[in-house]
Structures are given as structure tokens and as C-alpha cells.
Design an enzyme around this catalytic site. Structure first.
Site, PDB file in Angstrom:
ATOM      1  N   PRO A  11      -0.254  -2.107   7.612  1.00 35.42           N
ATOM      2  CA  PRO A  11      -0.352  -0.726   7.172  1.00 35.42           C
ATOM      3  C   PRO A  11      -0.684  -0.535   5.696  1.00 35.42           C
ATOM      4  O   PRO A  11      -0.207  -1.285   4.845  1.00 35.42           O
ATOM      5  CB  PRO A  11       1.040  -0.150   7.475  1.00 35.42           C
ATOM      6  CG  PRO A  11       1.922  -1.326   7.651  1.00 35.42           C
ATOM      7  CD  PRO A  11       1.066  -2.430   8.176  1.00 35.42           C
ATOM      8  N   ASN A  12      -1.506   0.458   5.461  1.00 33.31           N
ATOM      9  CA  ASN A  12      -1.892   0.934   4.123  1.00 33.31           C
ATOM     10  C   ASN A  12      -2.876   0.029   3.395  1.00 33.31           C
ATOM     11  O   ASN A  12      -3.369   0.387   2.324  1.00 33.31           O
ATOM     12  CB  ASN A  12      -0.652   1.182   3.231  1.00 33.31           C
ATOM     13  CG  ASN A  12       0.275   2.212   3.847  1.00 33.31           C
ATOM     14  OD1 ASN A  12      -0.166   3.297   4.177  1.00 33.31           O
ATOM     15  ND2 ASN A  12       1.531   1.866   4.051  1.00 33.31           N
ATOM     16  N   ARG A  19      -4.628   2.663  -3.692  1.00 30.30           N
ATOM     17  CA  ARG A  19      -3.163   2.675  -3.781  1.00 30.30           C
ATOM     18  C   ARG A  19      -2.694   1.697  -4.864  1.00 30.30           C
ATOM     19  O   ARG A  19      -3.261   0.617  -5.014  1.00 30.30           O
ATOM     20  CB  ARG A  19      -2.537   2.313  -2.427  1.00 30.30           C
ATOM     21  CG  ARG A  19      -2.691   0.861  -2.030  1.00 30.30           C
ATOM     22  CD  ARG A  19      -2.130   0.542  -0.664  1.00 30.30           C
ATOM     23  NE  ARG A  19      -0.696   0.477  -0.624  1.00 30.30           N
ATOM     24  CZ  ARG A  19      -0.011  -0.511  -0.014  1.00 30.30           C
ATOM     25  NH1 ARG A  19      -0.644  -1.510   0.571  1.00 30.30           N
ATOM     26  NH2 ARG A  19       1.283  -0.491   0.003  1.00 30.30           N
ATOM     27  N   TYR A  24      -1.974  -3.983  -6.523  1.00 33.65           N
ATOM     28  CA  TYR A  24      -2.951  -4.496  -5.555  1.00 33.65           C
ATOM     29  C   TYR A  24      -4.383  -4.575  -6.082  1.00 33.65           C
ATOM     30  O   TYR A  24      -5.288  -4.967  -5.350  1.00 33.65           O
ATOM     31  CB  TYR A  24      -2.908  -3.622  -4.288  1.00 33.65           C
ATOM     32  CG  TYR A  24      -1.515  -3.538  -3.686  1.00 33.65           C
ATOM     33  CD1 TYR A  24      -0.849  -4.694  -3.274  1.00 33.65           C
ATOM     34  CD2 TYR A  24      -0.850  -2.323  -3.545  1.00 33.65           C
ATOM     35  CE1 TYR A  24       0.433  -4.631  -2.745  1.00 33.65           C
ATOM     36  CE2 TYR A  24       0.432  -2.251  -3.009  1.00 33.65           C
ATOM     37  CZ  TYR A  24       1.062  -3.406  -2.613  1.00 33.65           C
ATOM     38  OH  TYR A  24       2.332  -3.342  -2.088  1.00 33.65           O
ATOM     39  N   ASN A  75      -1.751 -10.527   6.557  1.00 35.14           N
ATOM     40  CA  ASN A  75      -0.999  -9.749   5.582  1.00 35.14           C
ATOM     41  C   ASN A  75      -0.377  -8.606   6.380  1.00 35.14           C
ATOM     42  O   ASN A  75      -1.029  -7.593   6.636  1.00 35.14           O
ATOM     43  CB  ASN A  75      -1.905  -9.224   4.469  1.00 35.14           C
ATOM     44  CG  ASN A  75      -1.092  -8.491   3.395  1.00 35.14           C
ATOM     45  OD1 ASN A  75       0.088  -8.196   3.587  1.00 35.14           O
ATOM     46  ND2 ASN A  75      -1.725  -8.193   2.273  1.00 35.14           N
ATOM     47  N   ALA A  78       3.987  -3.922   4.934  1.00 32.82           N
ATOM     48  CA  ALA A  78       5.406  -3.540   5.008  1.00 32.82           C
ATOM     49  C   ALA A  78       6.098  -4.097   6.256  1.00 32.82           C
ATOM     50  O   ALA A  78       7.315  -4.339   6.249  1.00 32.82           O
ATOM     51  CB  ALA A  78       5.531  -2.021   4.968  1.00 32.82           C
ATOM     52  N   HIS A  81       8.531  -7.165   6.333  1.00 28.54           N
ATOM     53  CA  HIS A  81       9.948  -7.077   5.991  1.00 28.54           C
ATOM     54  C   HIS A  81      10.792  -6.464   7.103  1.00 28.54           C
ATOM     55  O   HIS A  81      12.013  -6.394   6.988  1.00 28.54           O
ATOM     56  CB  HIS A  81      10.110  -6.229   4.710  1.00 28.54           C
ATOM     57  CG  HIS A  81       9.082  -6.524   3.666  1.00 28.54           C
ATOM     58  ND1 HIS A  81       8.990  -7.761   3.052  1.00 28.54           N
ATOM     59  CD2 HIS A  81       8.061  -5.782   3.145  1.00 28.54           C
ATOM     60  CE1 HIS A  81       7.979  -7.738   2.190  1.00 28.54           C
ATOM     61  NE2 HIS A  81       7.395  -6.559   2.234  1.00 28.54           N
ATOM     62  N   ASP A  88       7.810 -12.245  16.645  1.00 27.59           N
ATOM     63  CA  ASP A  88       7.841 -12.837  17.989  1.00 27.59           C
ATOM     64  C   ASP A  88       6.431 -13.122  18.501  1.00 27.59           C
ATOM     65  O   ASP A  88       6.183 -14.163  19.107  1.00 27.59           O
ATOM     66  CB  ASP A  88       8.573 -11.907  18.967  1.00 27.59           C
ATOM     67  CG  ASP A  88      10.085 -11.922  18.762  1.00 27.59           C
ATOM     68  OD1 ASP A  88      10.571 -12.782  17.996  1.00 27.59           O
ATOM     69  OD2 ASP A  88      10.779 -11.079  19.346  1.00 27.59           O
ATOM     70  N   GLU A  99       0.471 -16.808   6.012  1.00 32.54           N
ATOM     71  CA  GLU A  99       1.011 -15.507   5.582  1.00 32.54           C
ATOM     72  C   GLU A  99       0.460 -15.205   4.188  1.00 32.54           C
ATOM     73  O   GLU A  99       0.443 -16.080   3.316  1.00 32.54           O
ATOM     74  CB  GLU A  99       2.537 -15.584   5.513  1.00 32.54           C
ATOM     75  CG  GLU A  99       3.156 -14.299   4.971  1.00 32.54           C
ATOM     76  CD  GLU A  99       4.686 -14.365   4.843  1.00 32.54           C
ATOM     77  OE1 GLU A  99       5.295 -15.409   5.169  1.00 32.54           O
ATOM     78  OE2 GLU A  99       5.261 -13.353   4.392  1.00 32.54           O
ATOM     79  N   HIS A 101       0.162 -12.324   0.881  1.00 31.16           N
ATOM     80  CA  HIS A 101       0.486 -11.076   0.178  1.00 31.16           C
ATOM     81  C   HIS A 101      -0.283 -11.036  -1.124  1.00 31.16           C
ATOM     82  O   HIS A 101      -0.360 -12.047  -1.836  1.00 31.16           O
ATOM     83  CB  HIS A 101       1.988 -10.971  -0.106  1.00 31.16           C
ATOM     84  CG  HIS A 101       2.797 -10.999   1.139  1.00 31.16           C
ATOM     85  ND1 HIS A 101       2.863  -9.915   1.990  1.00 31.16           N
ATOM     86  CD2 HIS A 101       3.508 -11.988   1.720  1.00 31.16           C
ATOM     87  CE1 HIS A 101       3.601 -10.251   3.026  1.00 31.16           C
ATOM     88  NE2 HIS A 101       4.007 -11.497   2.899  1.00 31.16           N
ATOM     89  N   SER A 103       0.504  -9.110  -3.734  1.00 36.16           N
ATOM     90  CA  SER A 103       1.491  -9.103  -4.820  1.00 36.16           C
ATOM     91  C   SER A 103       2.514 -10.215  -4.593  1.00 36.16           C
ATOM     92  O   SER A 103       2.600 -10.781  -3.497  1.00 36.16           O
ATOM     93  CB  SER A 103       2.187  -7.737  -4.867  1.00 36.16           C
ATOM     94  OG  SER A 103       2.937  -7.534  -3.678  1.00 36.16           O
ATOM     95  N   ARG A 108       9.477  -8.333  -6.683  1.00 39.01           N
ATOM     96  CA  ARG A 108       9.491  -6.884  -6.530  1.00 39.01           C
ATOM     97  C   ARG A 108      10.857  -6.402  -6.005  1.00 39.01           C
ATOM     98  O   ARG A 108      11.844  -7.107  -6.153  1.00 39.01           O
ATOM     99  CB  ARG A 108       8.327  -6.470  -5.617  1.00 39.01           C
ATOM    100  CG  ARG A 108       6.975  -6.859  -6.205  1.00 39.01           C
ATOM    101  CD  ARG A 108       5.812  -6.382  -5.366  1.00 39.01           C
ATOM    102  NE  ARG A 108       5.769  -4.925  -5.265  1.00 39.01           N
ATOM    103  CZ  ARG A 108       4.978  -4.272  -4.410  1.00 39.01           C
ATOM    104  NH1 ARG A 108       4.191  -4.945  -3.588  1.00 39.01           N
ATOM    105  NH2 ARG A 108       4.982  -2.960  -4.386  1.00 39.01           N
ATOM    106  N   ARG A 112      11.688  -6.114  -0.416  1.00 39.96           N
ATOM    107  CA  ARG A 112      10.433  -6.842  -0.157  1.00 39.96           C
ATOM    108  C   ARG A 112      10.628  -8.354  -0.250  1.00 39.96           C
ATOM    109  O   ARG A 112       9.732  -9.132   0.066  1.00 39.96           O
ATOM    110  CB  ARG A 112       9.363  -6.466  -1.175  1.00 39.96           C
ATOM    111  CG  ARG A 112       8.842  -5.075  -1.005  1.00 39.96           C
ATOM    112  CD  ARG A 112       7.703  -4.826  -1.978  1.00 39.96           C
ATOM    113  NE  ARG A 112       7.629  -3.428  -2.302  1.00 39.96           N
ATOM    114  CZ  ARG A 112       7.023  -2.511  -1.544  1.00 39.96           C
ATOM    115  NH1 ARG A 112       6.396  -2.851  -0.453  1.00 39.96           N
ATOM    116  NH2 ARG A 112       7.031  -1.235  -1.891  1.00 39.96           N
TER     117      ARG A 112
HETATM  118  C1  DQA Z   1       1.980  -6.551   0.548  1.00 39.42           C
HETATM  119  C2  DQA Z   1       3.423  -6.478   0.044  1.00 39.42           C
HETATM  120  C3  DQA Z   1       4.260  -5.583   0.950  1.00 39.42           C
HETATM  121  O1  DQA Z   1       5.606  -5.535   0.476  1.00 39.42           O
HETATM  122  C4  DQA Z   1       3.714  -4.171   0.950  1.00 39.42           C
HETATM  123  O2  DQA Z   1       4.433  -3.359   1.824  1.00 39.42           O
HETATM  124  C5  DQA Z   1       2.253  -4.128   1.229  1.00 39.42           C
HETATM  125  C6  DQA Z   1       1.371  -5.178   0.731  1.00 39.42           C
HETATM  126  C7  DQA Z   1       1.071  -7.345  -0.397  1.00 39.42           C
HETATM  127  O3  DQA Z   1      -0.041  -7.665   0.007  1.00 39.42           O
HETATM  128  O4  DQA Z   1       1.437  -7.600  -1.548  1.00 39.42           O
HETATM  129  O5  DQA Z   1       1.757  -3.154   1.806  1.00 39.42           O
HETATM  130  O6  DQA Z   1       1.981  -7.238   1.800  1.00 39.42           O
END
Ligand code: DQA
Length: 146
Positions: A11-12, A19, A24, A75, A78, A81, A88, A99, A101, A103, A108, A112
């Protein structure tokens, strides 16, 4: 035959570039996708680059990946977490998973600093900005050539 990999974004992440640029960076989601496609081509990988804001859709994408792909870069944003369902689904995928990320989640907010998937993936990249995607593709290519 070329290995097939999928990059799954949660998401996002579709709003990259708009954002929280301090976390980011300024690259847009479209530019990131193009960079990933170019790097994958250079390394001889077939790539699918996908994003969803919906947890269940991400679970469906992971389930479908079991038959279709040799490796997953994820990635989960959110949902990293919070989502036992994504954890699963990933546990059923018996090939390499990275995995990712953008950031450094461990620098943080406390909520997170816990990933529900770190202990079931092959490895991870965090805190290296959007370049992390390129590094993950290189790492995946090395994992798959073995
Ligand atoms: C993220 C870190 C997550 O905590 C956050 O909710 C994101 C992006 C990252 O790429 O740093 O949306 O996964």
C-alpha cells in the site's frame, strides 16, 4: 530459459515521489518500475512489477506466484508490520524471497521496527532508498543462477 521474478509492492507505494520524500525520495513509482525493468533485462531476467493497496489482493498475487515465478522481491509496506496473511502466503513459496524497504524501518517509529516476514524470507534490504530495488534484482539474479 530466463528466470522469472516478480516485484510485489504494498500500500501507498504507488504514490512514490509524492509521499514523504524525506523517507522515500523523489523518484516516481513509474520511474522506479522502468528502472527495475531495465535492470532485469540487462541481467536476463523476466520481470513482473506489481502493486496493490489491498491485503487480500497481495495474498492472491503471492499465491499465484507459486506456479509462475522463480523468485519474489516484496516491499509489503505497512502490511510488513501487521499481516499474518501475507506472511502465511509467503511461507508457501519455496523459492527465494527478498524483503525490501526503501527506508530503514529499524531507525523509525517502534511499530515499524517489527517485520512479520523477516524470519521467513531468504534475505532483506532496507534503508538504501529506491536503489534497494536494483540491489535486490542483482541479489535475486545471483540466488537464481546457483
Ligand atoms: C516501507 C516502510 C513501511 O514501514 C511503510 O509503511 C511503507 C514503506 C519502506 O519501503 O520503507 O509504506 O516499506
Amino acid at each position: 530459459m530466463n528466470n522469472k521474478i516478480i516485484i510485489i509492492n504494498g500500500p501507498n507505494l504507488n504514490l512514490l515521489g509524492e509521499r514523504e520524500q524525506s523517507q522515500y525520495g523523489s523518484i516516481s513509482f513509474g520511474e522506479l518500475k522502468e528502472n527495475c525493468i531495465n535492470k532485469s533485462k540487462e541481467l536476463g531476467l523476466n520481470i513482473e512489477f506489481t502493486q496493490s493497496n489491498v491485503e487480500g489482493e497481495l495474498v492472491n498475487i503471492i499465491q499465484e506466484s507459486i506456479k509462475k515465478f522463480d523468485g519474489i522481491i516484496i516491499n509489503a509496506a505497512a502490511f510488513t508490520h501487521t499481516s499474518i496473511a501475507i506472511r502465511d502466503a509467503l511461507s508457501i513459496f519455496k523459492k527465494p524471497i527478498i524483503e525490501l524497504h526503501i527506508s530503514n524501518i529499524y531507525k523509525r517509529e517502534e511499530f515499524r521496527q517489527k517485520s512479520l516476514i523477516s524470519d521467513i524470507v531468504t534475505g532483506g534490504i532496507f534503508g538504501l532508498g529506491s536503489n534497494g530495488y536494483i540491489l535486490a534484482i542483482i541479489a535475486m539474479q545471483k540466488l537464481l543462477e546457483k
